[in-house]
Design a protein around this motif. Structure first.
Motif, mmCIF file in Angstrom:
data_model
loop_
_atom_site.group_PDB
_atom_site.id
_atom_site.type_symbol
_atom_site.label_atom_id
_atom_site.label_comp_id
_atom_site.label_asym_id
_atom_site.label_seq_id
_atom_site.Cartn_x
_atom_site.Cartn_y
_atom_site.Cartn_z
ATOM 1 N N VAL A 36 0.946 -1.058 0.051
ATOM 2 C CA VAL A 36 0.084 0.112 0.142
ATOM 3 C C VAL A 36 0.869 1.161 0.137
ATOM 4 O O VAL A 36 1.830 1.480 0.954
ATOM 5 C CB VAL A 36 -0.985 -0.111 1.342
ATOM 6 C CG1 VAL A 36 -1.868 0.981 1.161
ATOM 7 C CG2 VAL A 36 -1.827 -1.196 1.093
ATOM 8 N N SER A 37 0.644 2.115 -0.938
ATOM 9 C CA SER A 37 1.296 3.489 -1.080
ATOM 10 C C SER A 37 0.482 4.395 -0.364
ATOM 11 O O SER A 37 -0.560 4.643 -0.969
ATOM 12 C CB SER A 37 1.711 3.530 -2.599
ATOM 13 O OG SER A 37 2.047 4.881 -2.771
ATOM 14 N N VAL A 38 1.073 5.218 0.497
ATOM 15 C CA VAL A 38 0.287 6.130 1.298
ATOM 16 C C VAL A 38 0.001 7.210 0.425
ATOM 17 O O VAL A 38 -1.016 7.838 0.896
ATOM 18 C CB VAL A 38 0.888 6.402 2.603
ATOM 19 C CG1 VAL A 38 0.966 5.174 3.274
ATOM 20 C CG2 VAL A 38 2.191 7.062 2.611
ATOM 21 N N GLY A 39 0.775 7.575 -0.544
ATOM 22 C CA GLY A 39 0.368 8.903 -1.429
ATOM 23 C C GLY A 39 1.339 9.731 -1.273
ATOM 24 O O GLY A 39 2.392 9.751 -0.598
ATOM 25 N N PRO A 40 1.120 11.026 -1.910
ATOM 26 C CA PRO A 40 -0.103 11.315 -2.843
ATOM 27 C C PRO A 40 -0.253 10.484 -3.892
ATOM 28 O O PRO A 40 0.990 9.560 -4.200
ATOM 29 C CB PRO A 40 0.133 12.688 -3.096
ATOM 30 C CG PRO A 40 1.531 12.976 -3.044
ATOM 31 C CD PRO A 40 2.085 12.105 -2.070
ATOM 32 N N SER A 41 -1.181 10.070 -4.304
ATOM 33 C CA SER A 41 -1.594 9.196 -5.429
ATOM 34 C C SER A 41 -1.499 7.987 -4.948
ATOM 35 O O SER A 41 -0.578 6.939 -5.329
ATOM 36 C CB SER A 41 -0.757 9.293 -6.893
ATOM 37 O OG SER A 41 -0.867 10.349 -7.277
ATOM 38 N N ALA A 42 -2.060 7.520 -3.888
ATOM 39 C CA ALA A 42 -2.240 6.268 -3.034
ATOM 40 C C ALA A 42 -2.354 5.054 -4.183
ATOM 41 O O ALA A 42 -3.315 5.504 -4.818
ATOM 42 C CB ALA A 42 -3.249 6.407 -1.968
ATOM 43 N N SER A 43 -1.999 4.045 -3.804
ATOM 44 C CA SER A 43 -2.230 2.948 -4.445
ATOM 45 C C SER A 43 -1.923 1.822 -3.773
ATOM 46 O O SER A 43 -1.452 1.554 -2.689
ATOM 47 C CB SER A 43 -1.233 2.575 -5.730
ATOM 48 O OG SER A 43 0.010 2.563 -5.356
ATOM 49 N N ILE A 44 -2.499 0.621 -4.276
ATOM 50 C CA ILE A 44 -2.724 -0.809 -3.649
ATOM 51 C C ILE A 44 -2.437 -1.845 -4.732
ATOM 52 O O ILE A 44 -2.899 -1.961 -5.776
ATOM 53 C CB ILE A 44 -4.055 -1.194 -3.144
ATOM 54 C CG1 ILE A 44 -4.540 -0.034 -2.287
ATOM 55 C CG2 ILE A 44 -4.223 -2.659 -2.381
ATOM 56 C CD1 ILE A 44 -6.033 -0.048 -1.851
ATOM 57 N N VAL A 45 -1.227 -2.538 -4.354
ATOM 58 C CA VAL A 45 -0.962 -3.787 -5.012
ATOM 59 C C VAL A 45 -0.848 -5.113 -4.296
ATOM 60 O O VAL A 45 -0.368 -4.925 -3.307
ATOM 61 C CB VAL A 45 0.572 -3.341 -5.687
ATOM 62 C CG1 VAL A 45 1.121 -4.429 -6.576
ATOM 63 C CG2 VAL A 45 0.605 -2.003 -6.551
ATOM 64 N N VAL A 46 -1.456 -5.958 -4.889
ATOM 65 C CA VAL A 46 -1.347 -7.262 -4.433
ATOM 66 C C VAL A 46 -0.637 -8.068 -5.556
ATOM 67 O O VAL A 46 -1.085 -8.575 -6.389
ATOM 68 C CB VAL A 46 -2.808 -7.913 -4.171
ATOM 69 C CG1 VAL A 46 -2.840 -9.365 -3.573
ATOM 70 C CG2 VAL A 46 -3.587 -7.089 -3.338
ATOM 71 N N PRO A 47 0.793 -8.501 -5.168
ATOM 72 C CA PRO A 47 1.527 -8.998 -6.535
ATOM 73 C C PRO A 47 1.448 -10.449 -6.842
ATOM 74 O O PRO A 47 1.609 -10.629 -7.836
ATOM 75 C CB PRO A 47 2.899 -8.604 -6.034
ATOM 76 C CG PRO A 47 2.964 -8.520 -4.395
ATOM 77 C CD PRO A 47 1.375 -7.982 -4.269
ATOM 78 N N ASP A 48 1.423 -11.243 -5.632
ATOM 79 C CA ASP A 48 1.071 -12.669 -5.966
ATOM 80 C C ASP A 48 -0.316 -12.988 -6.059
ATOM 81 O O ASP A 48 -0.848 -14.208 -5.949
ATOM 82 C CB ASP A 48 1.842 -13.154 -4.503
ATOM 83 C CG ASP A 48 0.701 -12.885 -3.332
ATOM 84 O OD1 ASP A 48 0.084 -12.071 -3.408
ATOM 85 O OD2 ASP A 48 0.828 -13.899 -2.183
#
Length: 75
Positions: A36-48
């Protein structure tokens, strides 16, 4: 892989929001990790996540959007 980007480019997530997002994703997806990238421009990645968005149910997506406070866009 699942990658979600916050529609609000200026959004910054709190530690509490990150904890809730992590809980919901790891509890309801067959995944071992999420980023989870807190931002700005927050994003969520589930790589597996092998099946990609197939496992991300509308209910789970709504829950994540409620936590984040804006729409999430699949990327």
């Amino acid at each position: 892989m699942i990658r979600l980007i916050a529609q609000d480019d200026d959004l910054e997530l709190s530690d509490e929001q990150v904890s809730k997002i992590t809980f919901w994703l790891l509890e309801f997806l067959p995944a071992r990790t999420c980023e989870v990238s807190v931002g700005p421009s927050a994003s969520i990645v589930v790589p597996d996540q092998d099946r990609g968005l197939e496992d991300l149910t509308p209910g789970l997506l709504r829950q994540l959007e409620t936590i984040v406070g804006c729409a999430l866009i699949a990327n």
